[in-house]
Structure formats: structure tokens, C-alpha cells
Write an enzyme that holds these catalytic residues in place. Structure first.
Site, PDB file in Angstrom:
ATOM      1  N   HIS A   1     128.536   9.752 139.834  1.00 47.87           N
ATOM      2  CA  HIS A   1     129.806   9.721 140.819  1.00 47.87           C
ATOM      3  C   HIS A   1     130.097  11.127 141.614  1.00 47.87           C
ATOM      4  O   HIS A   1     129.515  12.112 141.091  1.00 47.87           O
ATOM      5  CB  HIS A   1     131.249   9.446 140.055  1.00 47.87           C
ATOM      6  CG  HIS A   1     131.630  10.268 138.957  1.00 47.87           C
ATOM      7  ND1 HIS A   1     131.113   9.999 137.712  1.00 47.87           N
ATOM      8  CD2 HIS A   1     132.160  11.349 138.845  1.00 47.87           C
ATOM      9  CE1 HIS A   1     131.686  10.966 136.746  1.00 47.87           C
ATOM     10  NE2 HIS A   1     132.285  11.590 137.421  1.00 47.87           N
TER      11      HIS A   1
ATOM     12  N   HIS B   1     133.843  17.905 141.978  1.00 50.06           N
ATOM     13  CA  HIS B   1     132.466  18.012 141.049  1.00 50.06           C
ATOM     14  C   HIS B   1     131.672  16.642 141.318  1.00 50.06           C
ATOM     15  O   HIS B   1     131.979  15.704 141.994  1.00 50.06           O
ATOM     16  CB  HIS B   1     132.580  17.872 139.784  1.00 50.06           C
ATOM     17  CG  HIS B   1     133.234  16.744 138.840  1.00 50.06           C
ATOM     18  ND1 HIS B   1     134.660  16.620 138.600  1.00 50.06           N
ATOM     19  CD2 HIS B   1     132.617  15.605 138.458  1.00 50.06           C
ATOM     20  CE1 HIS B   1     134.835  15.452 138.021  1.00 50.06           C
ATOM     21  NE2 HIS B   1     133.765  14.840 138.017  1.00 50.06           N
TER      22      HIS B   1
ATOM     23  N   GLU C   1     128.811  18.189 136.591  1.00 49.63           N
ATOM     24  CA  GLU C   1     128.925  17.035 135.267  1.00 49.63           C
ATOM     25  C   GLU C   1     127.734  16.429 135.163  1.00 49.63           C
ATOM     26  O   GLU C   1     127.181  15.966 136.182  1.00 49.63           O
ATOM     27  CB  GLU C   1     130.213  16.107 135.496  1.00 49.63           C
ATOM     28  CG  GLU C   1     130.221  15.268 134.210  1.00 49.63           C
ATOM     29  CD  GLU C   1     131.799  14.049 134.618  1.00 49.63           C
ATOM     30  OE1 GLU C   1     132.009  13.975 135.844  1.00 49.63           O
ATOM     31  OE2 GLU C   1     132.122  13.623 133.716  1.00 49.63           O
TER      32      GLU C   1
HETATM   33 CO    CO Z   1     133.677  12.939 136.773  1.00 49.16          CO
END
Ligand code: CO
Length: 134
Positions: free
Chosen positions: A7, A79, A130
């Protein structure tokens, strides 16, 4: 080592307004809000055919994204999340290469119930990264 883009995350000051924008104006499929107190955020996911967009709103007094939203009052890209097969092996390899892992380096449970880690943006082209084990 890195796999699929899991994502992209956008931090927003008002999750209800961002949800309405993505659902009603962009026509996206937006999940129900999910509070994650241990991460200091409330999150919804917009399901796209090839990935997800995570919309984050600060939650609680010591939210990790409060300052970011203060500096980006309209919201902003926060992020990017890549999938990895083994998060501990990925962490060890990155630390050995000199990259900084945020926090104490222990994977935490992310929004999908899977272990996640965050990597220092200064070590990754100015982007908070991440990693999520899948
Ligand atoms: Co995230």
C-alpha cells in the site's frame, strides 16, 4: 528481497472527509475505520485493483503522525509499504547494510494483523518505508 507494493499511505487531518473524498468523488471502495492505538493512528483502506491506499488520521496524544499532519495541514504522502517474505531476515540484512530501523527493531502487528517494521526515511531516498511480512 522486496516483493509487491502492499500500500501507499496518506496522512490526513480529517479521516471522515478523506473517506468521503475517496468514496464519493473518486468512487473508491473504502473500508470501515480501524483504530490502532499502538501505532497512534486510525486507518481506512481504499481497495484498488492492484494495490491499496491507506488513509491515516492521528489518534491519541502521542500519535507518531501528529507532527507530520501539523506540517502538512492538507495531508500528504506518508509512507510506502513493500511486502517481504521474512521480516526478521529482511531486518537483519538491512541493519547489516547500515540502514536504520525505527523503534526498537522488533516487528509490530500492523493493520492487516501481520508483522511490520518501519525504516528511516533518510536511508531510503527520503521516503518512510514500511515492510510487511506476507
Ligand atoms: Co502502512
Amino acid at each position: 528481497m522486496i516483493g509487491r507494493l502492499n500500500h501507499l499511505a496518506i496522512a490526513v487531518p480529517d479521516l471522515a472527509a478523506a473517506t468521503a473524498l475517496y468514496r464519493d468523488i473518486l468512487g473508491g471502495n473504502v473500508s470501515q475505520p480501524q483504530p490502532l492505538p499502538e501505532h497512534g493512528v486510525t486507518v481506512v483502506f481504499v481497495e484498488l485493483p492492484n494495490t491499496k491506499i491507506e488513509l491515516l488520521e492521528p489518534l491519541g496524544e502521542n500519535s507518531s503522525i501528529a507532527k507530520f499532519v501539523e506540517n502538512n495541514p492538507a495531508g500528504g504522502m506518508h509512507h510506502i509499504c513493500y511486502e517481504v517474505e521474512n521480516i526478521v531476515a529482511a531486518r537483519d540484512r538491512l541493519v547489516e547494510a547500515g540502514a536504520r530501523v525505527l523503534g526498537d527493531g522488533t516487528p509490530k502487528t500492523g493493520a492487516h494483523g501481520k508483522p511490520v517494521l518501519f525504516l528511516h526515511p533518510k536511508d531510503f531516498c527520503g521516503t518512510l518505508v514500511e515492510l510487511e511480512e506476507v
